[in-house]
Design an enzyme around this catalytic site. Structure first.
Site, PDB file in Angstrom:
ATOM      1  N   CYS A  77     -17.611  42.857   7.547  1.00 24.08           N
ATOM      2  CA  CYS A  77     -16.898  41.792   7.164  1.00 24.08           C
ATOM      3  C   CYS A  77     -17.631  40.737   7.611  1.00 24.08           C
ATOM      4  CB  CYS A  77     -15.597  41.880   7.897  1.00 24.08           C
ATOM      5  SG  CYS A  77     -14.538  43.320   7.163  1.00 24.08           S
ATOM      6  N   HIS A 130     -12.939  34.599   6.880  1.00 21.40           N
ATOM      7  CA  HIS A 130     -13.200  36.004   6.150  1.00 21.40           C
ATOM      8  C   HIS A 130     -11.553  36.556   5.772  1.00 21.40           C
ATOM      9  CE1 HIS A 130     -13.497  40.158   5.295  1.00 21.40           C
ATOM     10  NE2 HIS A 130     -12.888  40.650   6.516  1.00 21.40           N
ATOM     11  N   ASN A 157      -9.178  42.274   0.303  1.00 14.44           N
ATOM     12  CA  ASN A 157     -10.327  41.864   1.402  1.00 14.44           C
ATOM     13  C   ASN A 157     -11.517  42.517   0.846  1.00 14.44           C
ATOM     14  OD1 ASN A 157     -11.955  42.368   3.700  1.00 14.44           O
ATOM     15  ND2 ASN A 157     -10.631  43.089   4.883  1.00 14.44           N
TER      16      ASN A 157
HETATM   17  O1  UT7 Z   1     -11.858  43.052   7.427  1.00 15.21           O
HETATM   18  C1  UT7 Z   1     -12.023  43.457   8.558  1.00 15.21           C
HETATM   19  C2  UT7 Z   1     -11.111  43.516   9.718  1.00 15.21           C
HETATM   20  N1  UT7 Z   1      -9.758  44.366   9.039  1.00 15.21           N
HETATM   21  C3  UT7 Z   1      -8.671  43.717   9.578  1.00 15.21           C
HETATM   22  O2  UT7 Z   1      -8.729  42.726  10.274  1.00 15.21           O
HETATM   23  C4  UT7 Z   1      -7.138  44.598   9.462  1.00 15.21           C
HETATM   24  C5  UT7 Z   1      -6.629  44.483  10.393  1.00 15.21           C
HETATM   25  N2  UT7 Z   1      -5.296  45.410  10.140  1.00 15.21           N
HETATM   26  C6  UT7 Z   1      -4.400  44.973   9.312  1.00 15.21           C
HETATM   27  O3  UT7 Z   1      -4.404  44.136   8.712  1.00 15.21           O
HETATM   28  C7  UT7 Z   1      -2.943  45.794   9.695  1.00 15.21           C
HETATM   29  O4  UT7 Z   1      -3.070  46.656  10.770  1.00 15.21           O
HETATM   30  C8  UT7 Z   1      -2.856  46.579   8.233  1.00 15.21           C
HETATM   31  C9  UT7 Z   1      -2.257  45.794   7.148  1.00 15.21           C
HETATM   32  C10 UT7 Z   1      -3.861  47.578   8.181  1.00 15.21           C
HETATM   33  C11 UT7 Z   1      -1.557  47.540   8.712  1.00 15.21           C
HETATM   34  O5  UT7 Z   1      -0.560  46.863   8.773  1.00 15.21           O
HETATM   35  P1  UT7 Z   1       0.522  47.497  10.134  1.00 15.21           P
HETATM   36  O6  UT7 Z   1       1.616  46.342  10.219  1.00 15.21           O
HETATM   37  O7  UT7 Z   1      -0.571  47.167  11.324  1.00 15.21           O
HETATM   38  O8  UT7 Z   1       0.890  48.744   9.860  1.00 15.21           O
HETATM   39  P2  UT7 Z   1       0.651  50.373  10.473  1.00 15.21           P
HETATM   40  O9  UT7 Z   1      -0.584  50.663  10.312  1.00 15.21           O
HETATM   41  O10 UT7 Z   1       0.946  50.030  12.166  1.00 15.21           O
HETATM   42  O11 UT7 Z   1       1.774  51.077   9.899  1.00 15.21           O
HETATM   43  C12 UT7 Z   1       3.105  50.843  10.102  1.00 15.21           C
HETATM   44  C13 UT7 Z   1       3.812  51.546   9.038  1.00 15.21           C
HETATM   45  C14 UT7 Z   1       3.278  53.379   9.543  1.00 15.21           C
HETATM   46  O12 UT7 Z   1       4.548  54.134   9.064  1.00 15.21           O
HETATM   47  P3  UT7 Z   1       5.530  54.657  10.430  1.00 15.21           P
HETATM   48  O13 UT7 Z   1       4.472  55.458  11.320  1.00 15.21           O
HETATM   49  O14 UT7 Z   1       5.836  53.275  11.205  1.00 15.21           O
HETATM   50  O15 UT7 Z   1       6.551  55.367   9.845  1.00 15.21           O
HETATM   51  C15 UT7 Z   1       2.360  53.504   8.125  1.00 15.21           C
HETATM   52  O16 UT7 Z   1       2.429  54.796   7.921  1.00 15.21           O
HETATM   53  O17 UT7 Z   1       3.458  51.702   7.710  1.00 15.21           O
HETATM   54  C16 UT7 Z   1       2.996  52.841   7.246  1.00 15.21           C
HETATM   55  N3  UT7 Z   1       2.094  52.338   6.021  1.00 15.21           N
HETATM   56  C17 UT7 Z   1       2.290  52.003   4.982  1.00 15.21           C
HETATM   57  N4  UT7 Z   1       3.553  51.988   4.039  1.00 15.21           N
HETATM   58  C18 UT7 Z   1       3.643  51.580   3.087  1.00 15.21           C
HETATM   59  C19 UT7 Z   1       0.767  52.115   6.330  1.00 15.21           C
HETATM   60  N5  UT7 Z   1       0.200  51.843   5.181  1.00 15.21           N
HETATM   61  C20 UT7 Z   1       1.213  51.821   4.163  1.00 15.21           C
HETATM   62  C21 UT7 Z   1       1.058  51.390   2.849  1.00 15.21           C
HETATM   63  N6  UT7 Z   1       2.404  51.566   2.254  1.00 15.21           N
HETATM   64  N7  UT7 Z   1       0.177  51.024   2.146  1.00 15.21           N
END
Ligand code: UT7
Length: 335
Positions: A115, A262, A292
C-alpha cells in the site's frame, strides 16, 4: 541543484464494476456492513479475457501521464513500478511496461512495499531526479488483486475491500527549487510483516510442495489481514508521518490544500481528517468507487483530483500511505 515535480498524471480502471450486492451473492456479507465498516460502495475487477493485466493497466495509465507531461515516451529514463500483484512471480512488471511502451532499453524496477508502494516509488524517483541522474521518471502503481482473492464467506474480511486499477505519474526535473517534491518520509516495521500478507508460495514452502500437498483447505496463498490490528497501526502511523512532513517543511495542517491518503478504508481517512482538523475540501477520497487498490490508490485519487481541478498551481499537496510490511510514508509537494 534540481528539484523534481509531477509533470503528468494518468489513471485506468477496468470497466467491470462489482457492487456490494454482487459480492453478497457470492458470500455471506451485506452492502450495509461493507459501507458501514469501510465506506466502499463498489470496486472494479478485471474480467478474464478483457485484455487487462497489472502491467497492461499500468501502460494505459502511463500513456495518459506521458501525454499530459508533454514529453515523448522515449524521454522516460527510468520506470518504477509499484505493485503487490505483478504479472509474474518474476520478473517484475516494470520490464513489461518498458517493452509495451516501446522504449528500446531503460532501467525498470519493481517496488514491493504494497500500500505504500507509490509513496516509496515517488520518493525514489525524487532522489534520481534531484541528483541530476534522470530528467524524467515514470512512476506507476497498478494492481490486479481480484483474481487472487478468496471470494467465499471464508475470505470476506479481506476480499470485499480490494479492487483493481492503475495510476501513473511522470516525475520531471524542476529548476525552481521552491516547487515540486519538497520532502519524502519513509518507514518500515518488519516485526508485523505477517499481519497483512500472503505467505505462500515462499522459499520454505515452494510451489512444488504446495502442488504435492493438494490440500483444498489450504488458504495460505490467499491474503491474510489482522484487520483491527492493521487499522489501529494505520491511524497512528498515518498521523505520525504526516506530522513528520509538516514539521520538516514548517507547514501547519491548515496550510494543506489537498491530502491524498492511501485509500485503505474511508474510516481511516475520516479519522485522519478529524485529527488534523481538515475540511472536506482538503481531503480527497474515492474509495467509495474503487475500493482499496493498494499501490494504485494514491495515483488514481491524485489523477481524479487533478482532473477535477482540485490540485492547483502553488498548492500544498500531501500524499500519505500505510500498509503491509508494515510500511508507511509521506510525500510533501508544492505543486
Ligand atoms: O490497505 C492496507 C491497510 N489496510 C487497512 O488499513 C485495513 C484495516 N482494517 C480494516 O479496514 C477493518 O479492520 C476491516 C474493514 C477489514 C474489518 O472491519 P472490522 O470492523 O475491524 O471488523 P472485524 O474484522 O472485527 O469483524 C467484525 C465482525 C466479525 O464477526 P463476529 O466475529 O463479530 O461475529 C466478522 O466475522 O464482522 C464479520 N465480518 C463480516 N461480516 C459481513 C468480517 N468481514 C465481513 C463481511 N461481511 N465482509
Amino acid at each position: 541543484m534540481y528539484n523534481s515535480r509531477i509533470s503528468g498524471l494518468g489513471m485506468y480502471v477496468p470497466e467491470n464494476i462489482v457492487t456490494n450486492d454482487d459480492l453478497s451473492k457470492m458470500m455471506n456479507t451485506s452492502s450495509d456492513w461493507i459501507i458501514e465498516r469501510t465506506g466502499i460502495e463498489q470496486r472494479r475487477h478485471i474480467k478474464k479475457g478483457d485484455g487487462n493485466s497489472t502491467a497492461k493497466m499500468g501502460v494505459k495509465a502511463a500513456k495518459i501521464a506521458i501525454k499530459r507531461a508533454g514529453i515523448a515516451t522515449n524521454d522516460i529514463e527510468l520506470i518504477l513500478f509499484a505493485t503487490l500483484s505483478p504479472d509474474y512471480y518474476f520478473p517484475g512488471s516494470g520490464v513489461i511496461v518498458q517493452e509495451e511502451l516501446g522504449i528500446p532499453t531503460c532501467p525498470a524496477m519493481d517496488i514491493r512495499t504494497q500500500c505504500s508502494g507509490f509513496v516509496y516509488a515517488m520518493s525514489t524517483a525524487d532522489q534520481f531526479v534531484k541528483t541530476g541522474m534522470y530528467k524524467n521518471v515514470l512512476v506507476i502503481g497498478s494492481e490486479n488483486q481480484s483474481g487472487g482473492l478468496d471470494m467465499t464467506t471464508r475470505g470476506r474480511g479481506v476480499s470485499v475491500i480490494f479492487g483493481d486499477g492503475a495510476g501513473a505519474a511522470v516525475v520531471s526535473r524542476e529548476t525552481d527549487l521552491s516547487k515540486g517534491i519538497m520532502s519524502s518520509h519513509l518507514h518500515s516495521e518488519g516485526e508485523h510483516a505477517k499481519e497483512l500478507s500472503i505467505i505462500d508460495p515462499n522459499t520454505s514452502r515452494w510451489i512444488p510442495e504446495i502442488i504435492a500437498d493438494n490440500n483444498p483447505d489450504d488458504i495460505s496463498f490467499y491474503p491474510y489481514m489482522n484487520g483491527q490490528f492493521v487499522f489501529k497501526n494505520a491511524v497512528t502511523r498515518f498521523s505520525e508521518v504526516i506530522n513528520e512532513g509538516l514539521e520538516k517543511n514548517g507547514w501547519e495542517s491548515k496550510d494543506i490544500d489537498l491530502l491524498i491518503p492511501h485509500q485503505a478504508n474511508l474510516r481511516i481517512a475520516q479519522f485522519i481528517q478529524r485529527k488534523f482538523r481538515l475540511s472536506d475540501d482538503q481531503v480527497y477520497n474515492n474509495i467509495q468507487k474503487y475500493g482499496n487498490t493498494t499501490a494504485a490508490s494514491i495515483p488514481i485519487a491524485l489523477t481524479e483530483a487533478w482532473e477535477a481541478g482540485k490540485v492547483k498551481e502553488g498548492g500544498k499537496v500531501v500524499l500519505a500511505a500505510f500498509g503491509s510490511g508494515f510500511t508507511w510514508g509521506s510525500v510533501m509537494i508544492n505543486w
